[in-house]
Design a protein around this motif. Structure first.
Motif, PDB file in Angstrom:
ATOM      1  N   GLU A 110       1.016  -1.411  -0.090  1.00  0.00           N
ATOM      2  CA  GLU A 110      -0.104  -0.017  -0.079  1.00  0.00           C
ATOM      3  C   GLU A 110       0.716   1.233  -0.015  1.00  0.00           C
ATOM      4  O   GLU A 110       1.916   1.398   0.859  1.00  0.00           O
ATOM      5  N   GLY A 111       0.399   2.282  -0.852  1.00  0.00           N
ATOM      6  CA  GLY A 111       1.274   3.265  -1.062  1.00  0.00           C
ATOM      7  C   GLY A 111       0.536   4.448   0.055  1.00  0.00           C
ATOM      8  O   GLY A 111      -0.495   4.381   0.049  1.00  0.00           O
ATOM      9  N   SER A 112       1.115   5.483   0.329  1.00  0.00           N
ATOM     10  CA  SER A 112       0.834   6.582   0.986  1.00  0.00           C
ATOM     11  C   SER A 112       1.571   7.770   0.792  1.00  0.00           C
ATOM     12  O   SER A 112       2.586   7.740   0.342  1.00  0.00           O
ATOM     13  N   GLY A 113       0.944   9.054   1.220  1.00  0.00           N
ATOM     14  CA  GLY A 113       1.869  10.088   0.909  1.00  0.00           C
ATOM     15  C   GLY A 113       1.611  10.756  -0.397  1.00  0.00           C
ATOM     16  O   GLY A 113       0.163  10.841  -0.825  1.00  0.00           O
ATOM     17  N   ASN A 114       2.269  11.177  -1.167  1.00  0.00           N
ATOM     18  CA  ASN A 114       2.065  11.892  -2.500  1.00  0.00           C
ATOM     19  C   ASN A 114       2.024  10.721  -3.654  1.00  0.00           C
ATOM     20  O   ASN A 114       2.683  10.802  -4.313  1.00  0.00           O
ATOM     21  N   THR A 115       0.802  10.041  -3.424  1.00  0.00           N
ATOM     22  CA  THR A 115       0.837   8.923  -4.520  1.00  0.00           C
ATOM     23  C   THR A 115       0.032   9.005  -5.667  1.00  0.00           C
ATOM     24  O   THR A 115      -0.202   8.516  -6.502  1.00  0.00           O
ATOM     25  N   PHE A 116      -0.525  10.523  -5.704  1.00  0.00           N
ATOM     26  CA  PHE A 116      -1.438  11.120  -6.790  1.00  0.00           C
ATOM     27  C   PHE A 116      -0.146  11.193  -7.946  1.00  0.00           C
ATOM     28  O   PHE A 116       0.832  11.441  -8.005  1.00  0.00           O
ATOM     29  N   SER A 117      -0.848  10.672  -9.239  1.00  0.00           N
ATOM     30  CA  SER A 117       0.156  10.372 -10.512  1.00  0.00           C
ATOM     31  C   SER A 117       1.154   9.345 -10.522  1.00  0.00           C
ATOM     32  O   SER A 117       1.805   9.438 -11.505  1.00  0.00           O
ATOM     33  N   LEU A 118       1.144   8.588  -9.452  1.00  0.00           N
ATOM     34  CA  LEU A 118       2.274   7.507  -9.446  1.00  0.00           C
ATOM     35  C   LEU A 118       1.610   6.590 -10.653  1.00  0.00           C
ATOM     36  O   LEU A 118       0.528   6.323 -10.963  1.00  0.00           O
ATOM     37  N   ASN A 119       2.727   6.174 -11.640  1.00  0.00           N
ATOM     38  CA  ASN A 119       2.462   5.338 -12.787  1.00  0.00           C
ATOM     39  C   ASN A 119       2.650   3.987 -12.692  1.00  0.00           C
ATOM     40  O   ASN A 119       1.818   2.995 -12.779  1.00  0.00           O
ATOM     41  N   SER A 120       3.744   3.779 -12.185  1.00  0.00           N
ATOM     42  CA  SER A 120       4.434   2.364 -11.973  1.00  0.00           C
ATOM     43  C   SER A 120       4.455   1.670 -10.601  1.00  0.00           C
ATOM     44  O   SER A 120       4.844   2.679  -9.812  1.00  0.00           O
TER      45      SER A 120
END
Length: 122
Positions: free
Chosen positions: A22-32
């Protein structure tokens, strides 16, 4: 970006495990988002990557046995591992990047989580 992986453990050869990250923080626009693995004394190798277009890349050694999937609403990537072999034993690392698949295959990933240990007993 912070990445938290889970799901590792001990399994018998032929068995299955599912890893989650699970990602957190500035994950907006993470592509890969994807998975790498490493055994002692060896380099960290790509296992599977998925980007936001749906493109995927798998290591030859896991093709047909492992499946990567994503839940973008949850910023989570999964790795379903079936028919596990002893040679799949490793520390598995989750990784992410703002670049798409072609970019990260050339340049690697920028963000890494702590590893989760997978041990396959024969």
């Amino acid at each position: 970006v912070q990445l938290q992986a889970s799901g590792g453990g001990l399994v018998q050869a032929g068995g299955s495990l599912k890893l989650s990250c699970e990602g957190s923080g500035n994950t907006f626009s993470l592509n890969s988002m994807g998975w790498y693995r490493q055994t002692p004394g060896k380099q960290r190798d790509l296992v599977a990557i998925s980007d936001s277009t749906g493109s995927t890349n798998y290591a030859d050694s896991v093709t047909g046995r492992f499946t990567i999937s994503r839940d973008n609403a949850k910023d989570t990537v999964y790795l379903q591992m079936n028919n596990l072999k002893s040679e799949d034993s490793a520390v598995y690392y989750c990784a992410a990047d703002y670049g798409r698949l072609a970019y990260v295959l050339r340049n690697g990933m920028d963000y890494w989580g702590k590893g989760t240990l997978v041990t396959v007993s024969s």
